[in-house]
Structures are given as structure tokens and as C-alpha cells.
Design an enzyme around this catalytic site. Structure first.
Site, PDB file in Angstrom:
ATOM      1  N   ASP A  11      66.494  27.812  20.066  1.00  0.00           N
ATOM      2  CA  ASP A  11      67.819  28.269  19.656  1.00  0.00           C
ATOM      3  C   ASP A  11      67.795  28.980  18.299  1.00  0.00           C
ATOM      4  O   ASP A  11      66.875  28.788  17.494  1.00  0.00           O
ATOM      5  CB  ASP A  11      68.755  27.065  19.478  1.00  0.00           C
ATOM      6  CG  ASP A  11      69.199  26.463  20.796  1.00  0.00           C
ATOM      7  OD1 ASP A  11      68.605  26.768  21.843  1.00  0.00           O
ATOM      8  OD2 ASP A  11      70.157  25.662  20.751  1.00  0.00           O
ATOM      9  N   HIS A 152      64.045  25.006  17.620  1.00  0.00           N
ATOM     10  CA  HIS A 152      64.597  26.163  16.919  1.00  0.00           C
ATOM     11  C   HIS A 152      63.465  27.058  16.418  1.00  0.00           C
ATOM     12  O   HIS A 152      62.647  26.612  15.603  1.00  0.00           O
ATOM     13  CB  HIS A 152      65.454  25.706  15.731  1.00  0.00           C
ATOM     14  CG  HIS A 152      66.666  24.925  16.153  1.00  0.00           C
ATOM     15  ND1 HIS A 152      66.617  23.580  16.417  1.00  0.00           N
ATOM     16  CD2 HIS A 152      67.948  25.323  16.390  1.00  0.00           C
ATOM     17  CE1 HIS A 152      67.834  23.169  16.789  1.00  0.00           C
ATOM     18  NE2 HIS A 152      68.648  24.207  16.774  1.00  0.00           N
TER      19      HIS A 152
HETATM   20 NI    NI Z   1      72.178  26.398  17.223  1.00  0.00          NI
END
Ligand code: NI
Length: 201
Positions: A11, A152
Site C-alpha cells: 500500500d 507498505h
Molecule cells: Ni494506506
């Protein structure tokens, strides 16, 4: 033989470490899903294109990482459309999946956005633990068949942990896949956080 699959997702990118991550994924023959933020695609358009060229799945993670529940249903739908439009303009691919920032959503947003909302079932909290050893150990120990792992690609520590995660999970016999491979394509709108058959694991 039924494959034991785990979904791998990243993400908040694209960002400065995403190309390094793409090399790692290619070296392990892994296709993952990247939930991109519109403003990051604006900042790193070439990297967004690299993700698409590498054959990765691209999902939508909102225009600017706002909590969609603060925007109202129509505001949330407009936010997601704006990001879909830019991602498609930049990469040539229009996302078919989205992930609400912070996992924050509700039924009126699901209905207004009209896309499958992909949450997760394994979260190493890599934004908090900027520690490659911790992240690698957490994911290697917790991910099981049917899970969706949230990481991430904007954190160098996470990108540095991924080679060990892929090595460990592949050594355990798992096939690491993008969300469309795990859950199938043409999903109806709704919320998903793991493979429905994961209770058979
Ligand atoms: Ni996010």
C-alpha cells in the site's frame, strides 16, 4: 493438488523503494497487488508504469489517503474515481479493486464506490515497526493459506524485509499471489479480507 496460496499486497506507493521491490518480486517469481495512492502516482509516474510493466496487479488506495468515511458516500466515490482515472491515464490499467485507507469504510461507501474493497488478515504494522527483522519474522510466522498480507512499499525497512519473507513462505510450500489470483476476478462489490476457503486450511 490444491495450491496453498497467500495474497501479497503493498500500500501507499508508488515510492522511492518500489523499483527495488519489483526486482525482489521478479527474482522470486511473485506477482503481488499494489494499492496505489493517487498523489503518489502523480509524484512517481514512472514508477507506477514500472509496476504495471512488471505485470503486477494495481489497485486503488484513494486519491490522497483520506479516511473515506469523513468524505461522505458521494465524496468517497468521487475520490476513488479521481484516483482510478489518474492510475489508468498513467499506467494504462484501470483498477478493479480498492482498499480504503486505514481499512475505514461502511456499507454506504461500499455501495457508492461499487468496487470490491480488499482488506487484509495479516498485518505486521510495518509503518510502526520500521525494523526489517521484526517485519520479516512477523509475516513469516503468521501468514497461512488464504491470508492477505498487508505491507507498505514506501518503507525501506519493509522492502528490505521482503526477500526473507518470500524465501521463508516459499520454503514452507506457499504460492505467493496477487489478490485477483487468490480471490478470483470479477468480484462483486463488498468487503474481503482473506480467501473464503481459508477456513479449510
Ligand atoms: Ni494506506
Amino acid at each position: 493438488m490444491v495450491q496453498r496460496c497467500i495474497g501479497i499486497t503493498f500500500d501507499d506507493g508508488p515510492g522511492p523503494y518500489t523499483d527495488q521491490l519489483l526486482q525482489t518480486l521478479a527474482a522470486h517469481n511473485v506477482r503481488a497487488t499494489f494499492f496505489m495512492v493517487g498523489t503518489q502516482v502523480q509524484r512517481f509516474p514512472e514508477v507506477a508504469k514500472d509496476v504495471a510493466s512488471a505485470g503486477m496487479q494495481i489497485g486503488n488506495h484513494s486519491w490522497n489517503h483520506d479516511d473515506l468515511t469523513t468524505l461522505g458516500a458521494s465524496g468517497a466515490a468521487a475520490d476513488i474515481t479521481q484516483a482510478n482515472d489518474l492510475i489508468e491515464q498513467t499506467t494504462g490499467v484501470r483498477p478493479e479493486l480498492m482498499r480504503p485507507p486505514y481499512g475505514s469504510t461502511n456499507s454506504s461507501i461500499v455501495n457508492a464506490v461499487g468496487m470490491p474493497e480488499i482488506l487484509w488478515s495479516v498485518d505486521p504494522e510495518d509503518w510502526k515497526y520500521r525494523d526489517s527483522d521484526y517485519v520479516a519474522n512477523y509475516v513469516s510466522a503468521h501468514a497461512e493459506r488464504g491470508d492477505i498480507v498487508l505491507m507498505h512499499d514506501i518503507h525501506q525497512t519493509t522492502v528490505n524485509a521482503v526477500p526473507r519473507i518470500l524465501d521463508n513462505l516459499q520454503a514452507q510450500g506457499y504460492t505467493l499471489v496477487a489478490v485477483d489470483t487468490l480471490l478470483g476476478t470479477s468480484l462483486p462489490a463488498g468487503k474481503y479480507s482473506q480467501q473464503p476457503s481459508a477456513d479449510q486450511r
